[in-house]
Design a protein around this motif. Sequence first.
Motif, mmCIF file in Angstrom:
data_model
loop_
_atom_site.group_PDB
_atom_site.id
_atom_site.type_symbol
_atom_site.label_atom_id
_atom_site.label_comp_id
_atom_site.label_asym_id
_atom_site.label_seq_id
_atom_site.Cartn_x
_atom_site.Cartn_y
_atom_site.Cartn_z
ATOM 1 N N ALA A 47 0.828 -1.204 0.000
ATOM 2 C CA ALA A 47 0.000 0.000 0.000
ATOM 3 C C ALA A 47 0.863 1.255 0.000
ATOM 4 O O ALA A 47 0.573 2.221 -0.705
ATOM 5 C CB ALA A 47 -0.933 -0.003 1.206
ATOM 6 N N GLU A 48 1.947 1.254 0.800
ATOM 7 C CA GLU A 48 2.882 2.371 0.817
ATOM 8 C C GLU A 48 4.311 1.885 1.009
ATOM 9 O O GLU A 48 4.556 0.864 1.658
ATOM 10 C CB GLU A 48 2.557 3.389 1.922
ATOM 11 N N PRO A 69 1.876 2.583 -4.856
ATOM 12 C CA PRO A 69 2.378 2.113 -6.151
ATOM 13 C C PRO A 69 2.126 3.087 -7.304
ATOM 14 O O PRO A 69 2.756 2.961 -8.355
ATOM 15 C CB PRO A 69 1.608 0.810 -6.368
ATOM 16 N N ASN A 70 1.236 4.070 -7.078
ATOM 17 C CA ASN A 70 0.847 4.965 -8.169
ATOM 18 C C ASN A 70 1.192 6.432 -7.969
ATOM 19 O O ASN A 70 1.267 7.181 -8.936
ATOM 20 C CB ASN A 70 -0.672 4.874 -8.395
ATOM 21 N N ARG A 182 -13.893 0.920 -6.702
ATOM 22 C CA ARG A 182 -12.475 0.899 -7.044
ATOM 23 C C ARG A 182 -11.995 2.314 -7.376
ATOM 24 O O ARG A 182 -12.730 3.125 -7.936
ATOM 25 C CB ARG A 182 -12.219 -0.013 -8.254
ATOM 26 N N TRP A 183 -10.747 2.568 -7.024
ATOM 27 C CA TRP A 183 -10.055 3.784 -7.436
ATOM 28 C C TRP A 183 -9.823 3.703 -8.948
ATOM 29 O O TRP A 183 -9.563 2.626 -9.461
ATOM 30 C CB TRP A 183 -8.708 3.827 -6.696
ATOM 31 N N SER A 212 -3.874 1.971 -3.981
ATOM 32 C CA SER A 212 -2.844 0.954 -4.172
ATOM 33 C C SER A 212 -3.286 -0.174 -5.104
ATOM 34 O O SER A 212 -2.498 -1.037 -5.443
ATOM 35 C CB SER A 212 -2.446 0.357 -2.821
ATOM 36 N N GLY A 213 -4.554 -0.178 -5.480
ATOM 37 C CA GLY A 213 -5.053 -1.217 -6.369
ATOM 38 C C GLY A 213 -5.860 -2.276 -5.645
ATOM 39 O O GLY A 213 -6.539 -3.074 -6.279
ATOM 40 N N MET A 214 -5.785 -2.317 -4.317
ATOM 41 C CA MET A 214 -6.628 -3.220 -3.549
ATOM 42 C C MET A 214 -8.021 -2.617 -3.433
ATOM 43 O O MET A 214 -8.225 -1.436 -3.672
ATOM 44 C CB MET A 214 -6.041 -3.421 -2.143
ATOM 45 N N SER A 215 -8.985 -3.437 -3.044
ATOM 46 C CA SER A 215 -10.327 -2.894 -2.845
ATOM 47 C C SER A 215 -10.508 -2.370 -1.427
ATOM 48 O O SER A 215 -11.445 -1.623 -1.155
ATOM 49 C CB SER A 215 -11.390 -3.962 -3.138
ATOM 50 N N GLU A 216 -9.592 -2.755 -0.519
ATOM 51 C CA GLU A 216 -9.726 -2.336 0.877
ATOM 52 C C GLU A 216 -8.352 -2.232 1.514
ATOM 53 O O GLU A 216 -7.494 -3.103 1.332
ATOM 54 C CB GLU A 216 -10.583 -3.345 1.639
ATOM 55 N N ASP A 217 -8.138 -1.163 2.276
ATOM 56 C CA ASP A 217 -6.880 -0.977 2.991
ATOM 57 C C ASP A 217 -6.952 -1.726 4.322
ATOM 58 O O ASP A 217 -7.967 -1.634 5.019
ATOM 59 C CB ASP A 217 -6.640 0.508 3.243
ATOM 60 N N PRO A 218 -5.904 -2.470 4.713
ATOM 61 C CA PRO A 218 -5.985 -3.236 5.955
ATOM 62 C C PRO A 218 -6.225 -2.373 7.192
ATOM 63 O O PRO A 218 -7.190 -2.594 7.927
ATOM 64 C CB PRO A 218 -4.637 -3.949 6.023
#
Length: 281
Positions: A47-48, A69-70, A182-183, A212-218
């Motif tokens: 994520a970072e 990542p972006n 989604r982002w 980050s491309g995931m659907s959810e941040d932990p």
Amino acid sequence: MSKLRRFIQCDVFSPTPYQGNGLAVVVDADGLTDEQMQRFAAWTNLAETTFLLKPTDPSADYRVRIFTPNREMPFAGHPTLGTCASWLHCGGIPKTTGMVRQECGVGIVEVDVSKRPTLSFGAPATTIKEMDPAHRADIMQVLNIPADAVVNTAELCNGPVWQLFELKHASQVLALDSSRVRWPTFKAIGLIAPHPAGSECDYEVRMLAPSSGMSEDPITGSLNAAIAKWLMHSGRMQKPYLVAQGTQIGRTGRVTVTPGGPETVWIGGEVHILIEGNVQL
């Protein structure tokens, strides 16, 4: 020309290693270009990823740059705690005993390191405004949030911008399908609701549509910081509370939120150093 640089991967915001939010840290990053940092952050696929640099502000202990990542982020919560823990692990000594001052995109962020293994950062200034009604309706429709489940909504900004929904019950937050948003169509949706009285945690929090491309941040320290400032602004920050996050994706995220005065709130969690070595970069 690339060179060997010290590298750490740590786990943030969980009492249990590998159950929090992973962070990559390049410890001696001076001399890297923006392009090199962004390329490496994309490669880690976390994520970072953060890069430790010499400070430009004389009051700071170090400077950090934070990349997904972006893109680069001006501030983020678990990177703040993970970077601070990595700096200390590598021999960093704060100018002020028990308090680290981190220079980042939003200025100086203080990190209380006096209660390790829990570290806590001072929540940065947060702007609060009404969420755009049309955007709120779009989010509710795509996530299938019933109107009678919503207690409050707000748009919060503490570097990142959050579209926040407060729901009535933690079970309603946990029931939502994160794959629906989604982002970049939907940006940083925060959700919070209380657990029943007597539960281990006071609130359940989720952050959907991360960049980050995931659907959810932990586990999301910056979102929890913005929520805490919002609760404080509305007179609802009466005592410390404990947040669970990451439950729906198999993580045991735990975030402590502690008021420290009329305008101060501390966002805390444990950090575990899990991988260390060198990276050719």
